[in-house]
Design a protein around this motif. Structure first.
Motif, PDB file in Angstrom:
ATOM      1  N   LYS A  73       0.871  -1.215   0.018  1.00  8.53           N
ATOM      2  CA  LYS A  73       0.117   0.098   0.037  1.00  8.53           C
ATOM      3  C   LYS A  73       0.919   1.254   0.190  1.00  8.53           C
ATOM      4  N   PHE A  74       0.413   2.380  -0.606  1.00  8.49           N
ATOM      5  CA  PHE A  74       1.311   3.508  -0.712  1.00  8.49           C
ATOM      6  C   PHE A  74       0.769   4.234   0.387  1.00  8.49           C
ATOM      7  N   THR A  75       1.479   4.521   1.353  1.00  5.60           N
ATOM      8  CA  THR A  75       1.078   5.159   2.614  1.00  5.60           C
ATOM      9  C   THR A  75       1.751   6.574   2.922  1.00  5.60           C
ATOM     10  N   SER A  76       2.997   6.740   2.372  1.00  4.93           N
ATOM     11  CA  SER A  76       3.753   8.224   2.702  1.00  4.93           C
ATOM     12  C   SER A  76       4.639   8.438   1.476  1.00  4.93           C
ATOM     13  N   PRO A  77       4.559   9.780   1.062  1.00  2.01           N
ATOM     14  CA  PRO A  77       5.522  10.134   0.022  1.00  2.01           C
ATOM     15  C   PRO A  77       6.905  10.243   0.379  1.00  2.01           C
ATOM     16  N   VAL A 104       8.850 -12.896   1.417  1.00  5.31           N
ATOM     17  CA  VAL A 104       9.930 -12.046   2.343  1.00  5.31           C
ATOM     18  C   VAL A 104       8.788 -10.831   2.721  1.00  5.31           C
ATOM     19  N   ALA A 105       8.999 -10.268   3.803  1.00  2.69           N
ATOM     20  CA  ALA A 105       8.196  -9.182   4.346  1.00  2.69           C
ATOM     21  C   ALA A 105       9.286  -8.032   4.281  1.00  2.69           C
ATOM     22  N   LEU A 106       8.873  -6.920   3.906  1.00  2.12           N
ATOM     23  CA  LEU A 106       9.812  -5.818   3.367  1.00  2.12           C
ATOM     24  C   LEU A 106       9.279  -4.624   4.320  1.00  2.12           C
ATOM     25  N   THR A 107      10.337  -4.062   4.630  1.00  2.00           N
ATOM     26  CA  THR A 107      10.223  -2.770   5.184  1.00  2.00           C
ATOM     27  C   THR A 107      10.768  -1.460   4.449  1.00  2.00           C
ATOM     28  N   VAL A 108       9.923  -0.696   3.888  1.00  2.00           N
ATOM     29  CA  VAL A 108      10.767   0.451   3.007  1.00  2.00           C
ATOM     30  C   VAL A 108      10.469   1.870   3.606  1.00  2.00           C
ATOM     31  N   THR A 109      11.464   2.351   3.833  1.00  2.00           N
ATOM     32  CA  THR A 109      11.474   3.693   4.550  1.00  2.00           C
ATOM     33  C   THR A 109      12.327   4.876   3.798  1.00  2.00           C
ATOM     34  N   SER A 110      11.904   6.317   4.250  1.00  2.00           N
ATOM     35  CA  SER A 110      12.751   7.092   3.438  1.00  2.00           C
ATOM     36  C   SER A 110      12.688   8.145   4.691  1.00  2.00           C
ATOM     37  N   ALA A 111      13.634   8.991   4.990  1.00  2.00           N
ATOM     38  CA  ALA A 111      13.834   9.711   5.987  1.00  2.00           C
ATOM     39  C   ALA A 111      13.266   9.364   7.213  1.00  2.00           C
ATOM     40  N   GLY A 112      13.630   7.977   7.432  1.00  2.00           N
ATOM     41  CA  GLY A 112      13.049   7.485   8.927  1.00  2.00           C
ATOM     42  C   GLY A 112      11.726   7.076   8.965  1.00  2.00           C
ATOM     43  N   GLN A 113      10.884   7.219   8.040  1.00  2.00           N
ATOM     44  CA  GLN A 113       9.355   7.026   7.959  1.00  2.00           C
ATOM     45  C   GLN A 113       9.342   5.940   6.973  1.00  2.00           C
ATOM     46  N   VAL A 115       7.441   4.251   3.997  1.00  2.00           N
ATOM     47  CA  VAL A 115       6.565   4.811   2.831  1.00  2.00           C
ATOM     48  C   VAL A 115       5.915   3.971   2.092  1.00  2.00           C
ATOM     49  N   LEU A 116       5.997   2.514   2.376  1.00  2.00           N
ATOM     50  CA  LEU A 116       5.088   1.565   1.758  1.00  2.00           C
ATOM     51  C   LEU A 116       4.353   0.851   2.954  1.00  2.00           C
ATOM     52  N   GLY A 117       3.279   0.454   3.033  1.00  2.00           N
ATOM     53  CA  GLY A 117       2.567  -0.458   3.986  1.00  2.00           C
ATOM     54  C   GLY A 117       2.300  -1.801   3.346  1.00  2.00           C
ATOM     55  N   MET A 118       2.613  -2.679   4.350  1.00  2.00           N
ATOM     56  CA  MET A 118       2.455  -4.119   4.307  1.00  2.00           C
ATOM     57  C   MET A 118       3.380  -4.617   2.915  1.00  2.00           C
ATOM     58  N   PRO A 119       4.384  -4.122   2.639  1.00  2.00           N
ATOM     59  CA  PRO A 119       4.952  -4.549   1.431  1.00  2.00           C
ATOM     60  C   PRO A 119       5.426  -6.046   1.355  1.00  2.00           C
ATOM     61  N   LYS A 120       5.423  -6.856   0.686  1.00  2.00           N
ATOM     62  CA  LYS A 120       5.488  -8.289   0.541  1.00  2.00           C
ATOM     63  C   LYS A 120       5.684  -8.842  -0.791  1.00  2.00           C
ATOM     64  N   ALA A 121       6.693  -9.702  -0.881  1.00  2.00           N
ATOM     65  CA  ALA A 121       7.165 -10.386  -2.085  1.00  2.00           C
ATOM     66  C   ALA A 121       7.211 -11.954  -1.801  1.00  2.00           C
ATOM     67  N   VAL A 122       6.669 -12.568  -3.156  1.00  2.00           N
ATOM     68  CA  VAL A 122       6.821 -14.118  -3.114  1.00  2.00           C
ATOM     69  C   VAL A 122       7.817 -14.434  -4.245  1.00  2.00           C
ATOM     70  N   VAL A 123       8.780 -15.135  -3.931  1.00  2.00           N
ATOM     71  CA  VAL A 123       9.838 -15.476  -5.404  1.00  2.00           C
ATOM     72  C   VAL A 123       9.990 -16.970  -5.343  1.00  2.00           C
TER      73      VAL A 123
END
Length: 127
Positions: A73-77, A104-113, A115-123
């Motif tokens: 989900k796109f949560t913060s710019p 794979v559960a991902l955590t994507v941040t920028s400037a400490g925040q 920016v993507l909610g619940m990012p997940k990948a399956v490979v």
């Protein structure tokens, strides 16, 4: 298993190149005045570009593997400065691996925040 964090510097030139490649020329991704006029803190990266950086991290962690799914989900710019760059940091943790599929559960941040909610990948690894 925790995966090595990947960091990507994003510049305004990257946004111009992504707009050309994607056809998304929304001015909030290139014009400071337009971005601020709609309530944004400044020029922001395309959400799909940010997601593509997460996909790039997955490809780095699992070279040659097929990405079966990638979602968020796109949560913060991601606010991109006029000069220099802003970092997008992608962390990952393997949550499960069965039947040839790795989640794979991902955590994507920028400037400490985040920016993507619940990012997940399956490979799926090459067989």
């Amino acid at each position: 298993m925790t995966l090595d964090t990947q960091t990507y510097a994003v510049t305004r030139a990257d946004l111009v190149a992504y707009a050309e490649a994607s056809g998304d020329h929304n001015p909030i991704h290139q014009d400071e005045d337009v971005a601020r006029s709609v309530g944004l803190p400044g020029v922001i990266a395309h959400g799909m570009y940010t997601m593509a950086l997460a996909a790039r991290a997955v490809a780095t962690w699992f070279p040659g593997a097929e990405v079966v799914s990638l979602g968020c989900k796109f949560t913060s710019p991601v606010v991109v400065p006029a000069e220099g760059a802003v970092d997008v940091v992608v962390a990952g943790e393997v949550k499960s691996s069965e039947d040839g599929l790795t989640t794979v559960a991902l955590t994507v941040t920028s400037a400490g925040q985040k920016v993507l909610g619940m990012p997940k990948a399956v490979v799926r690894a090459d067989g």
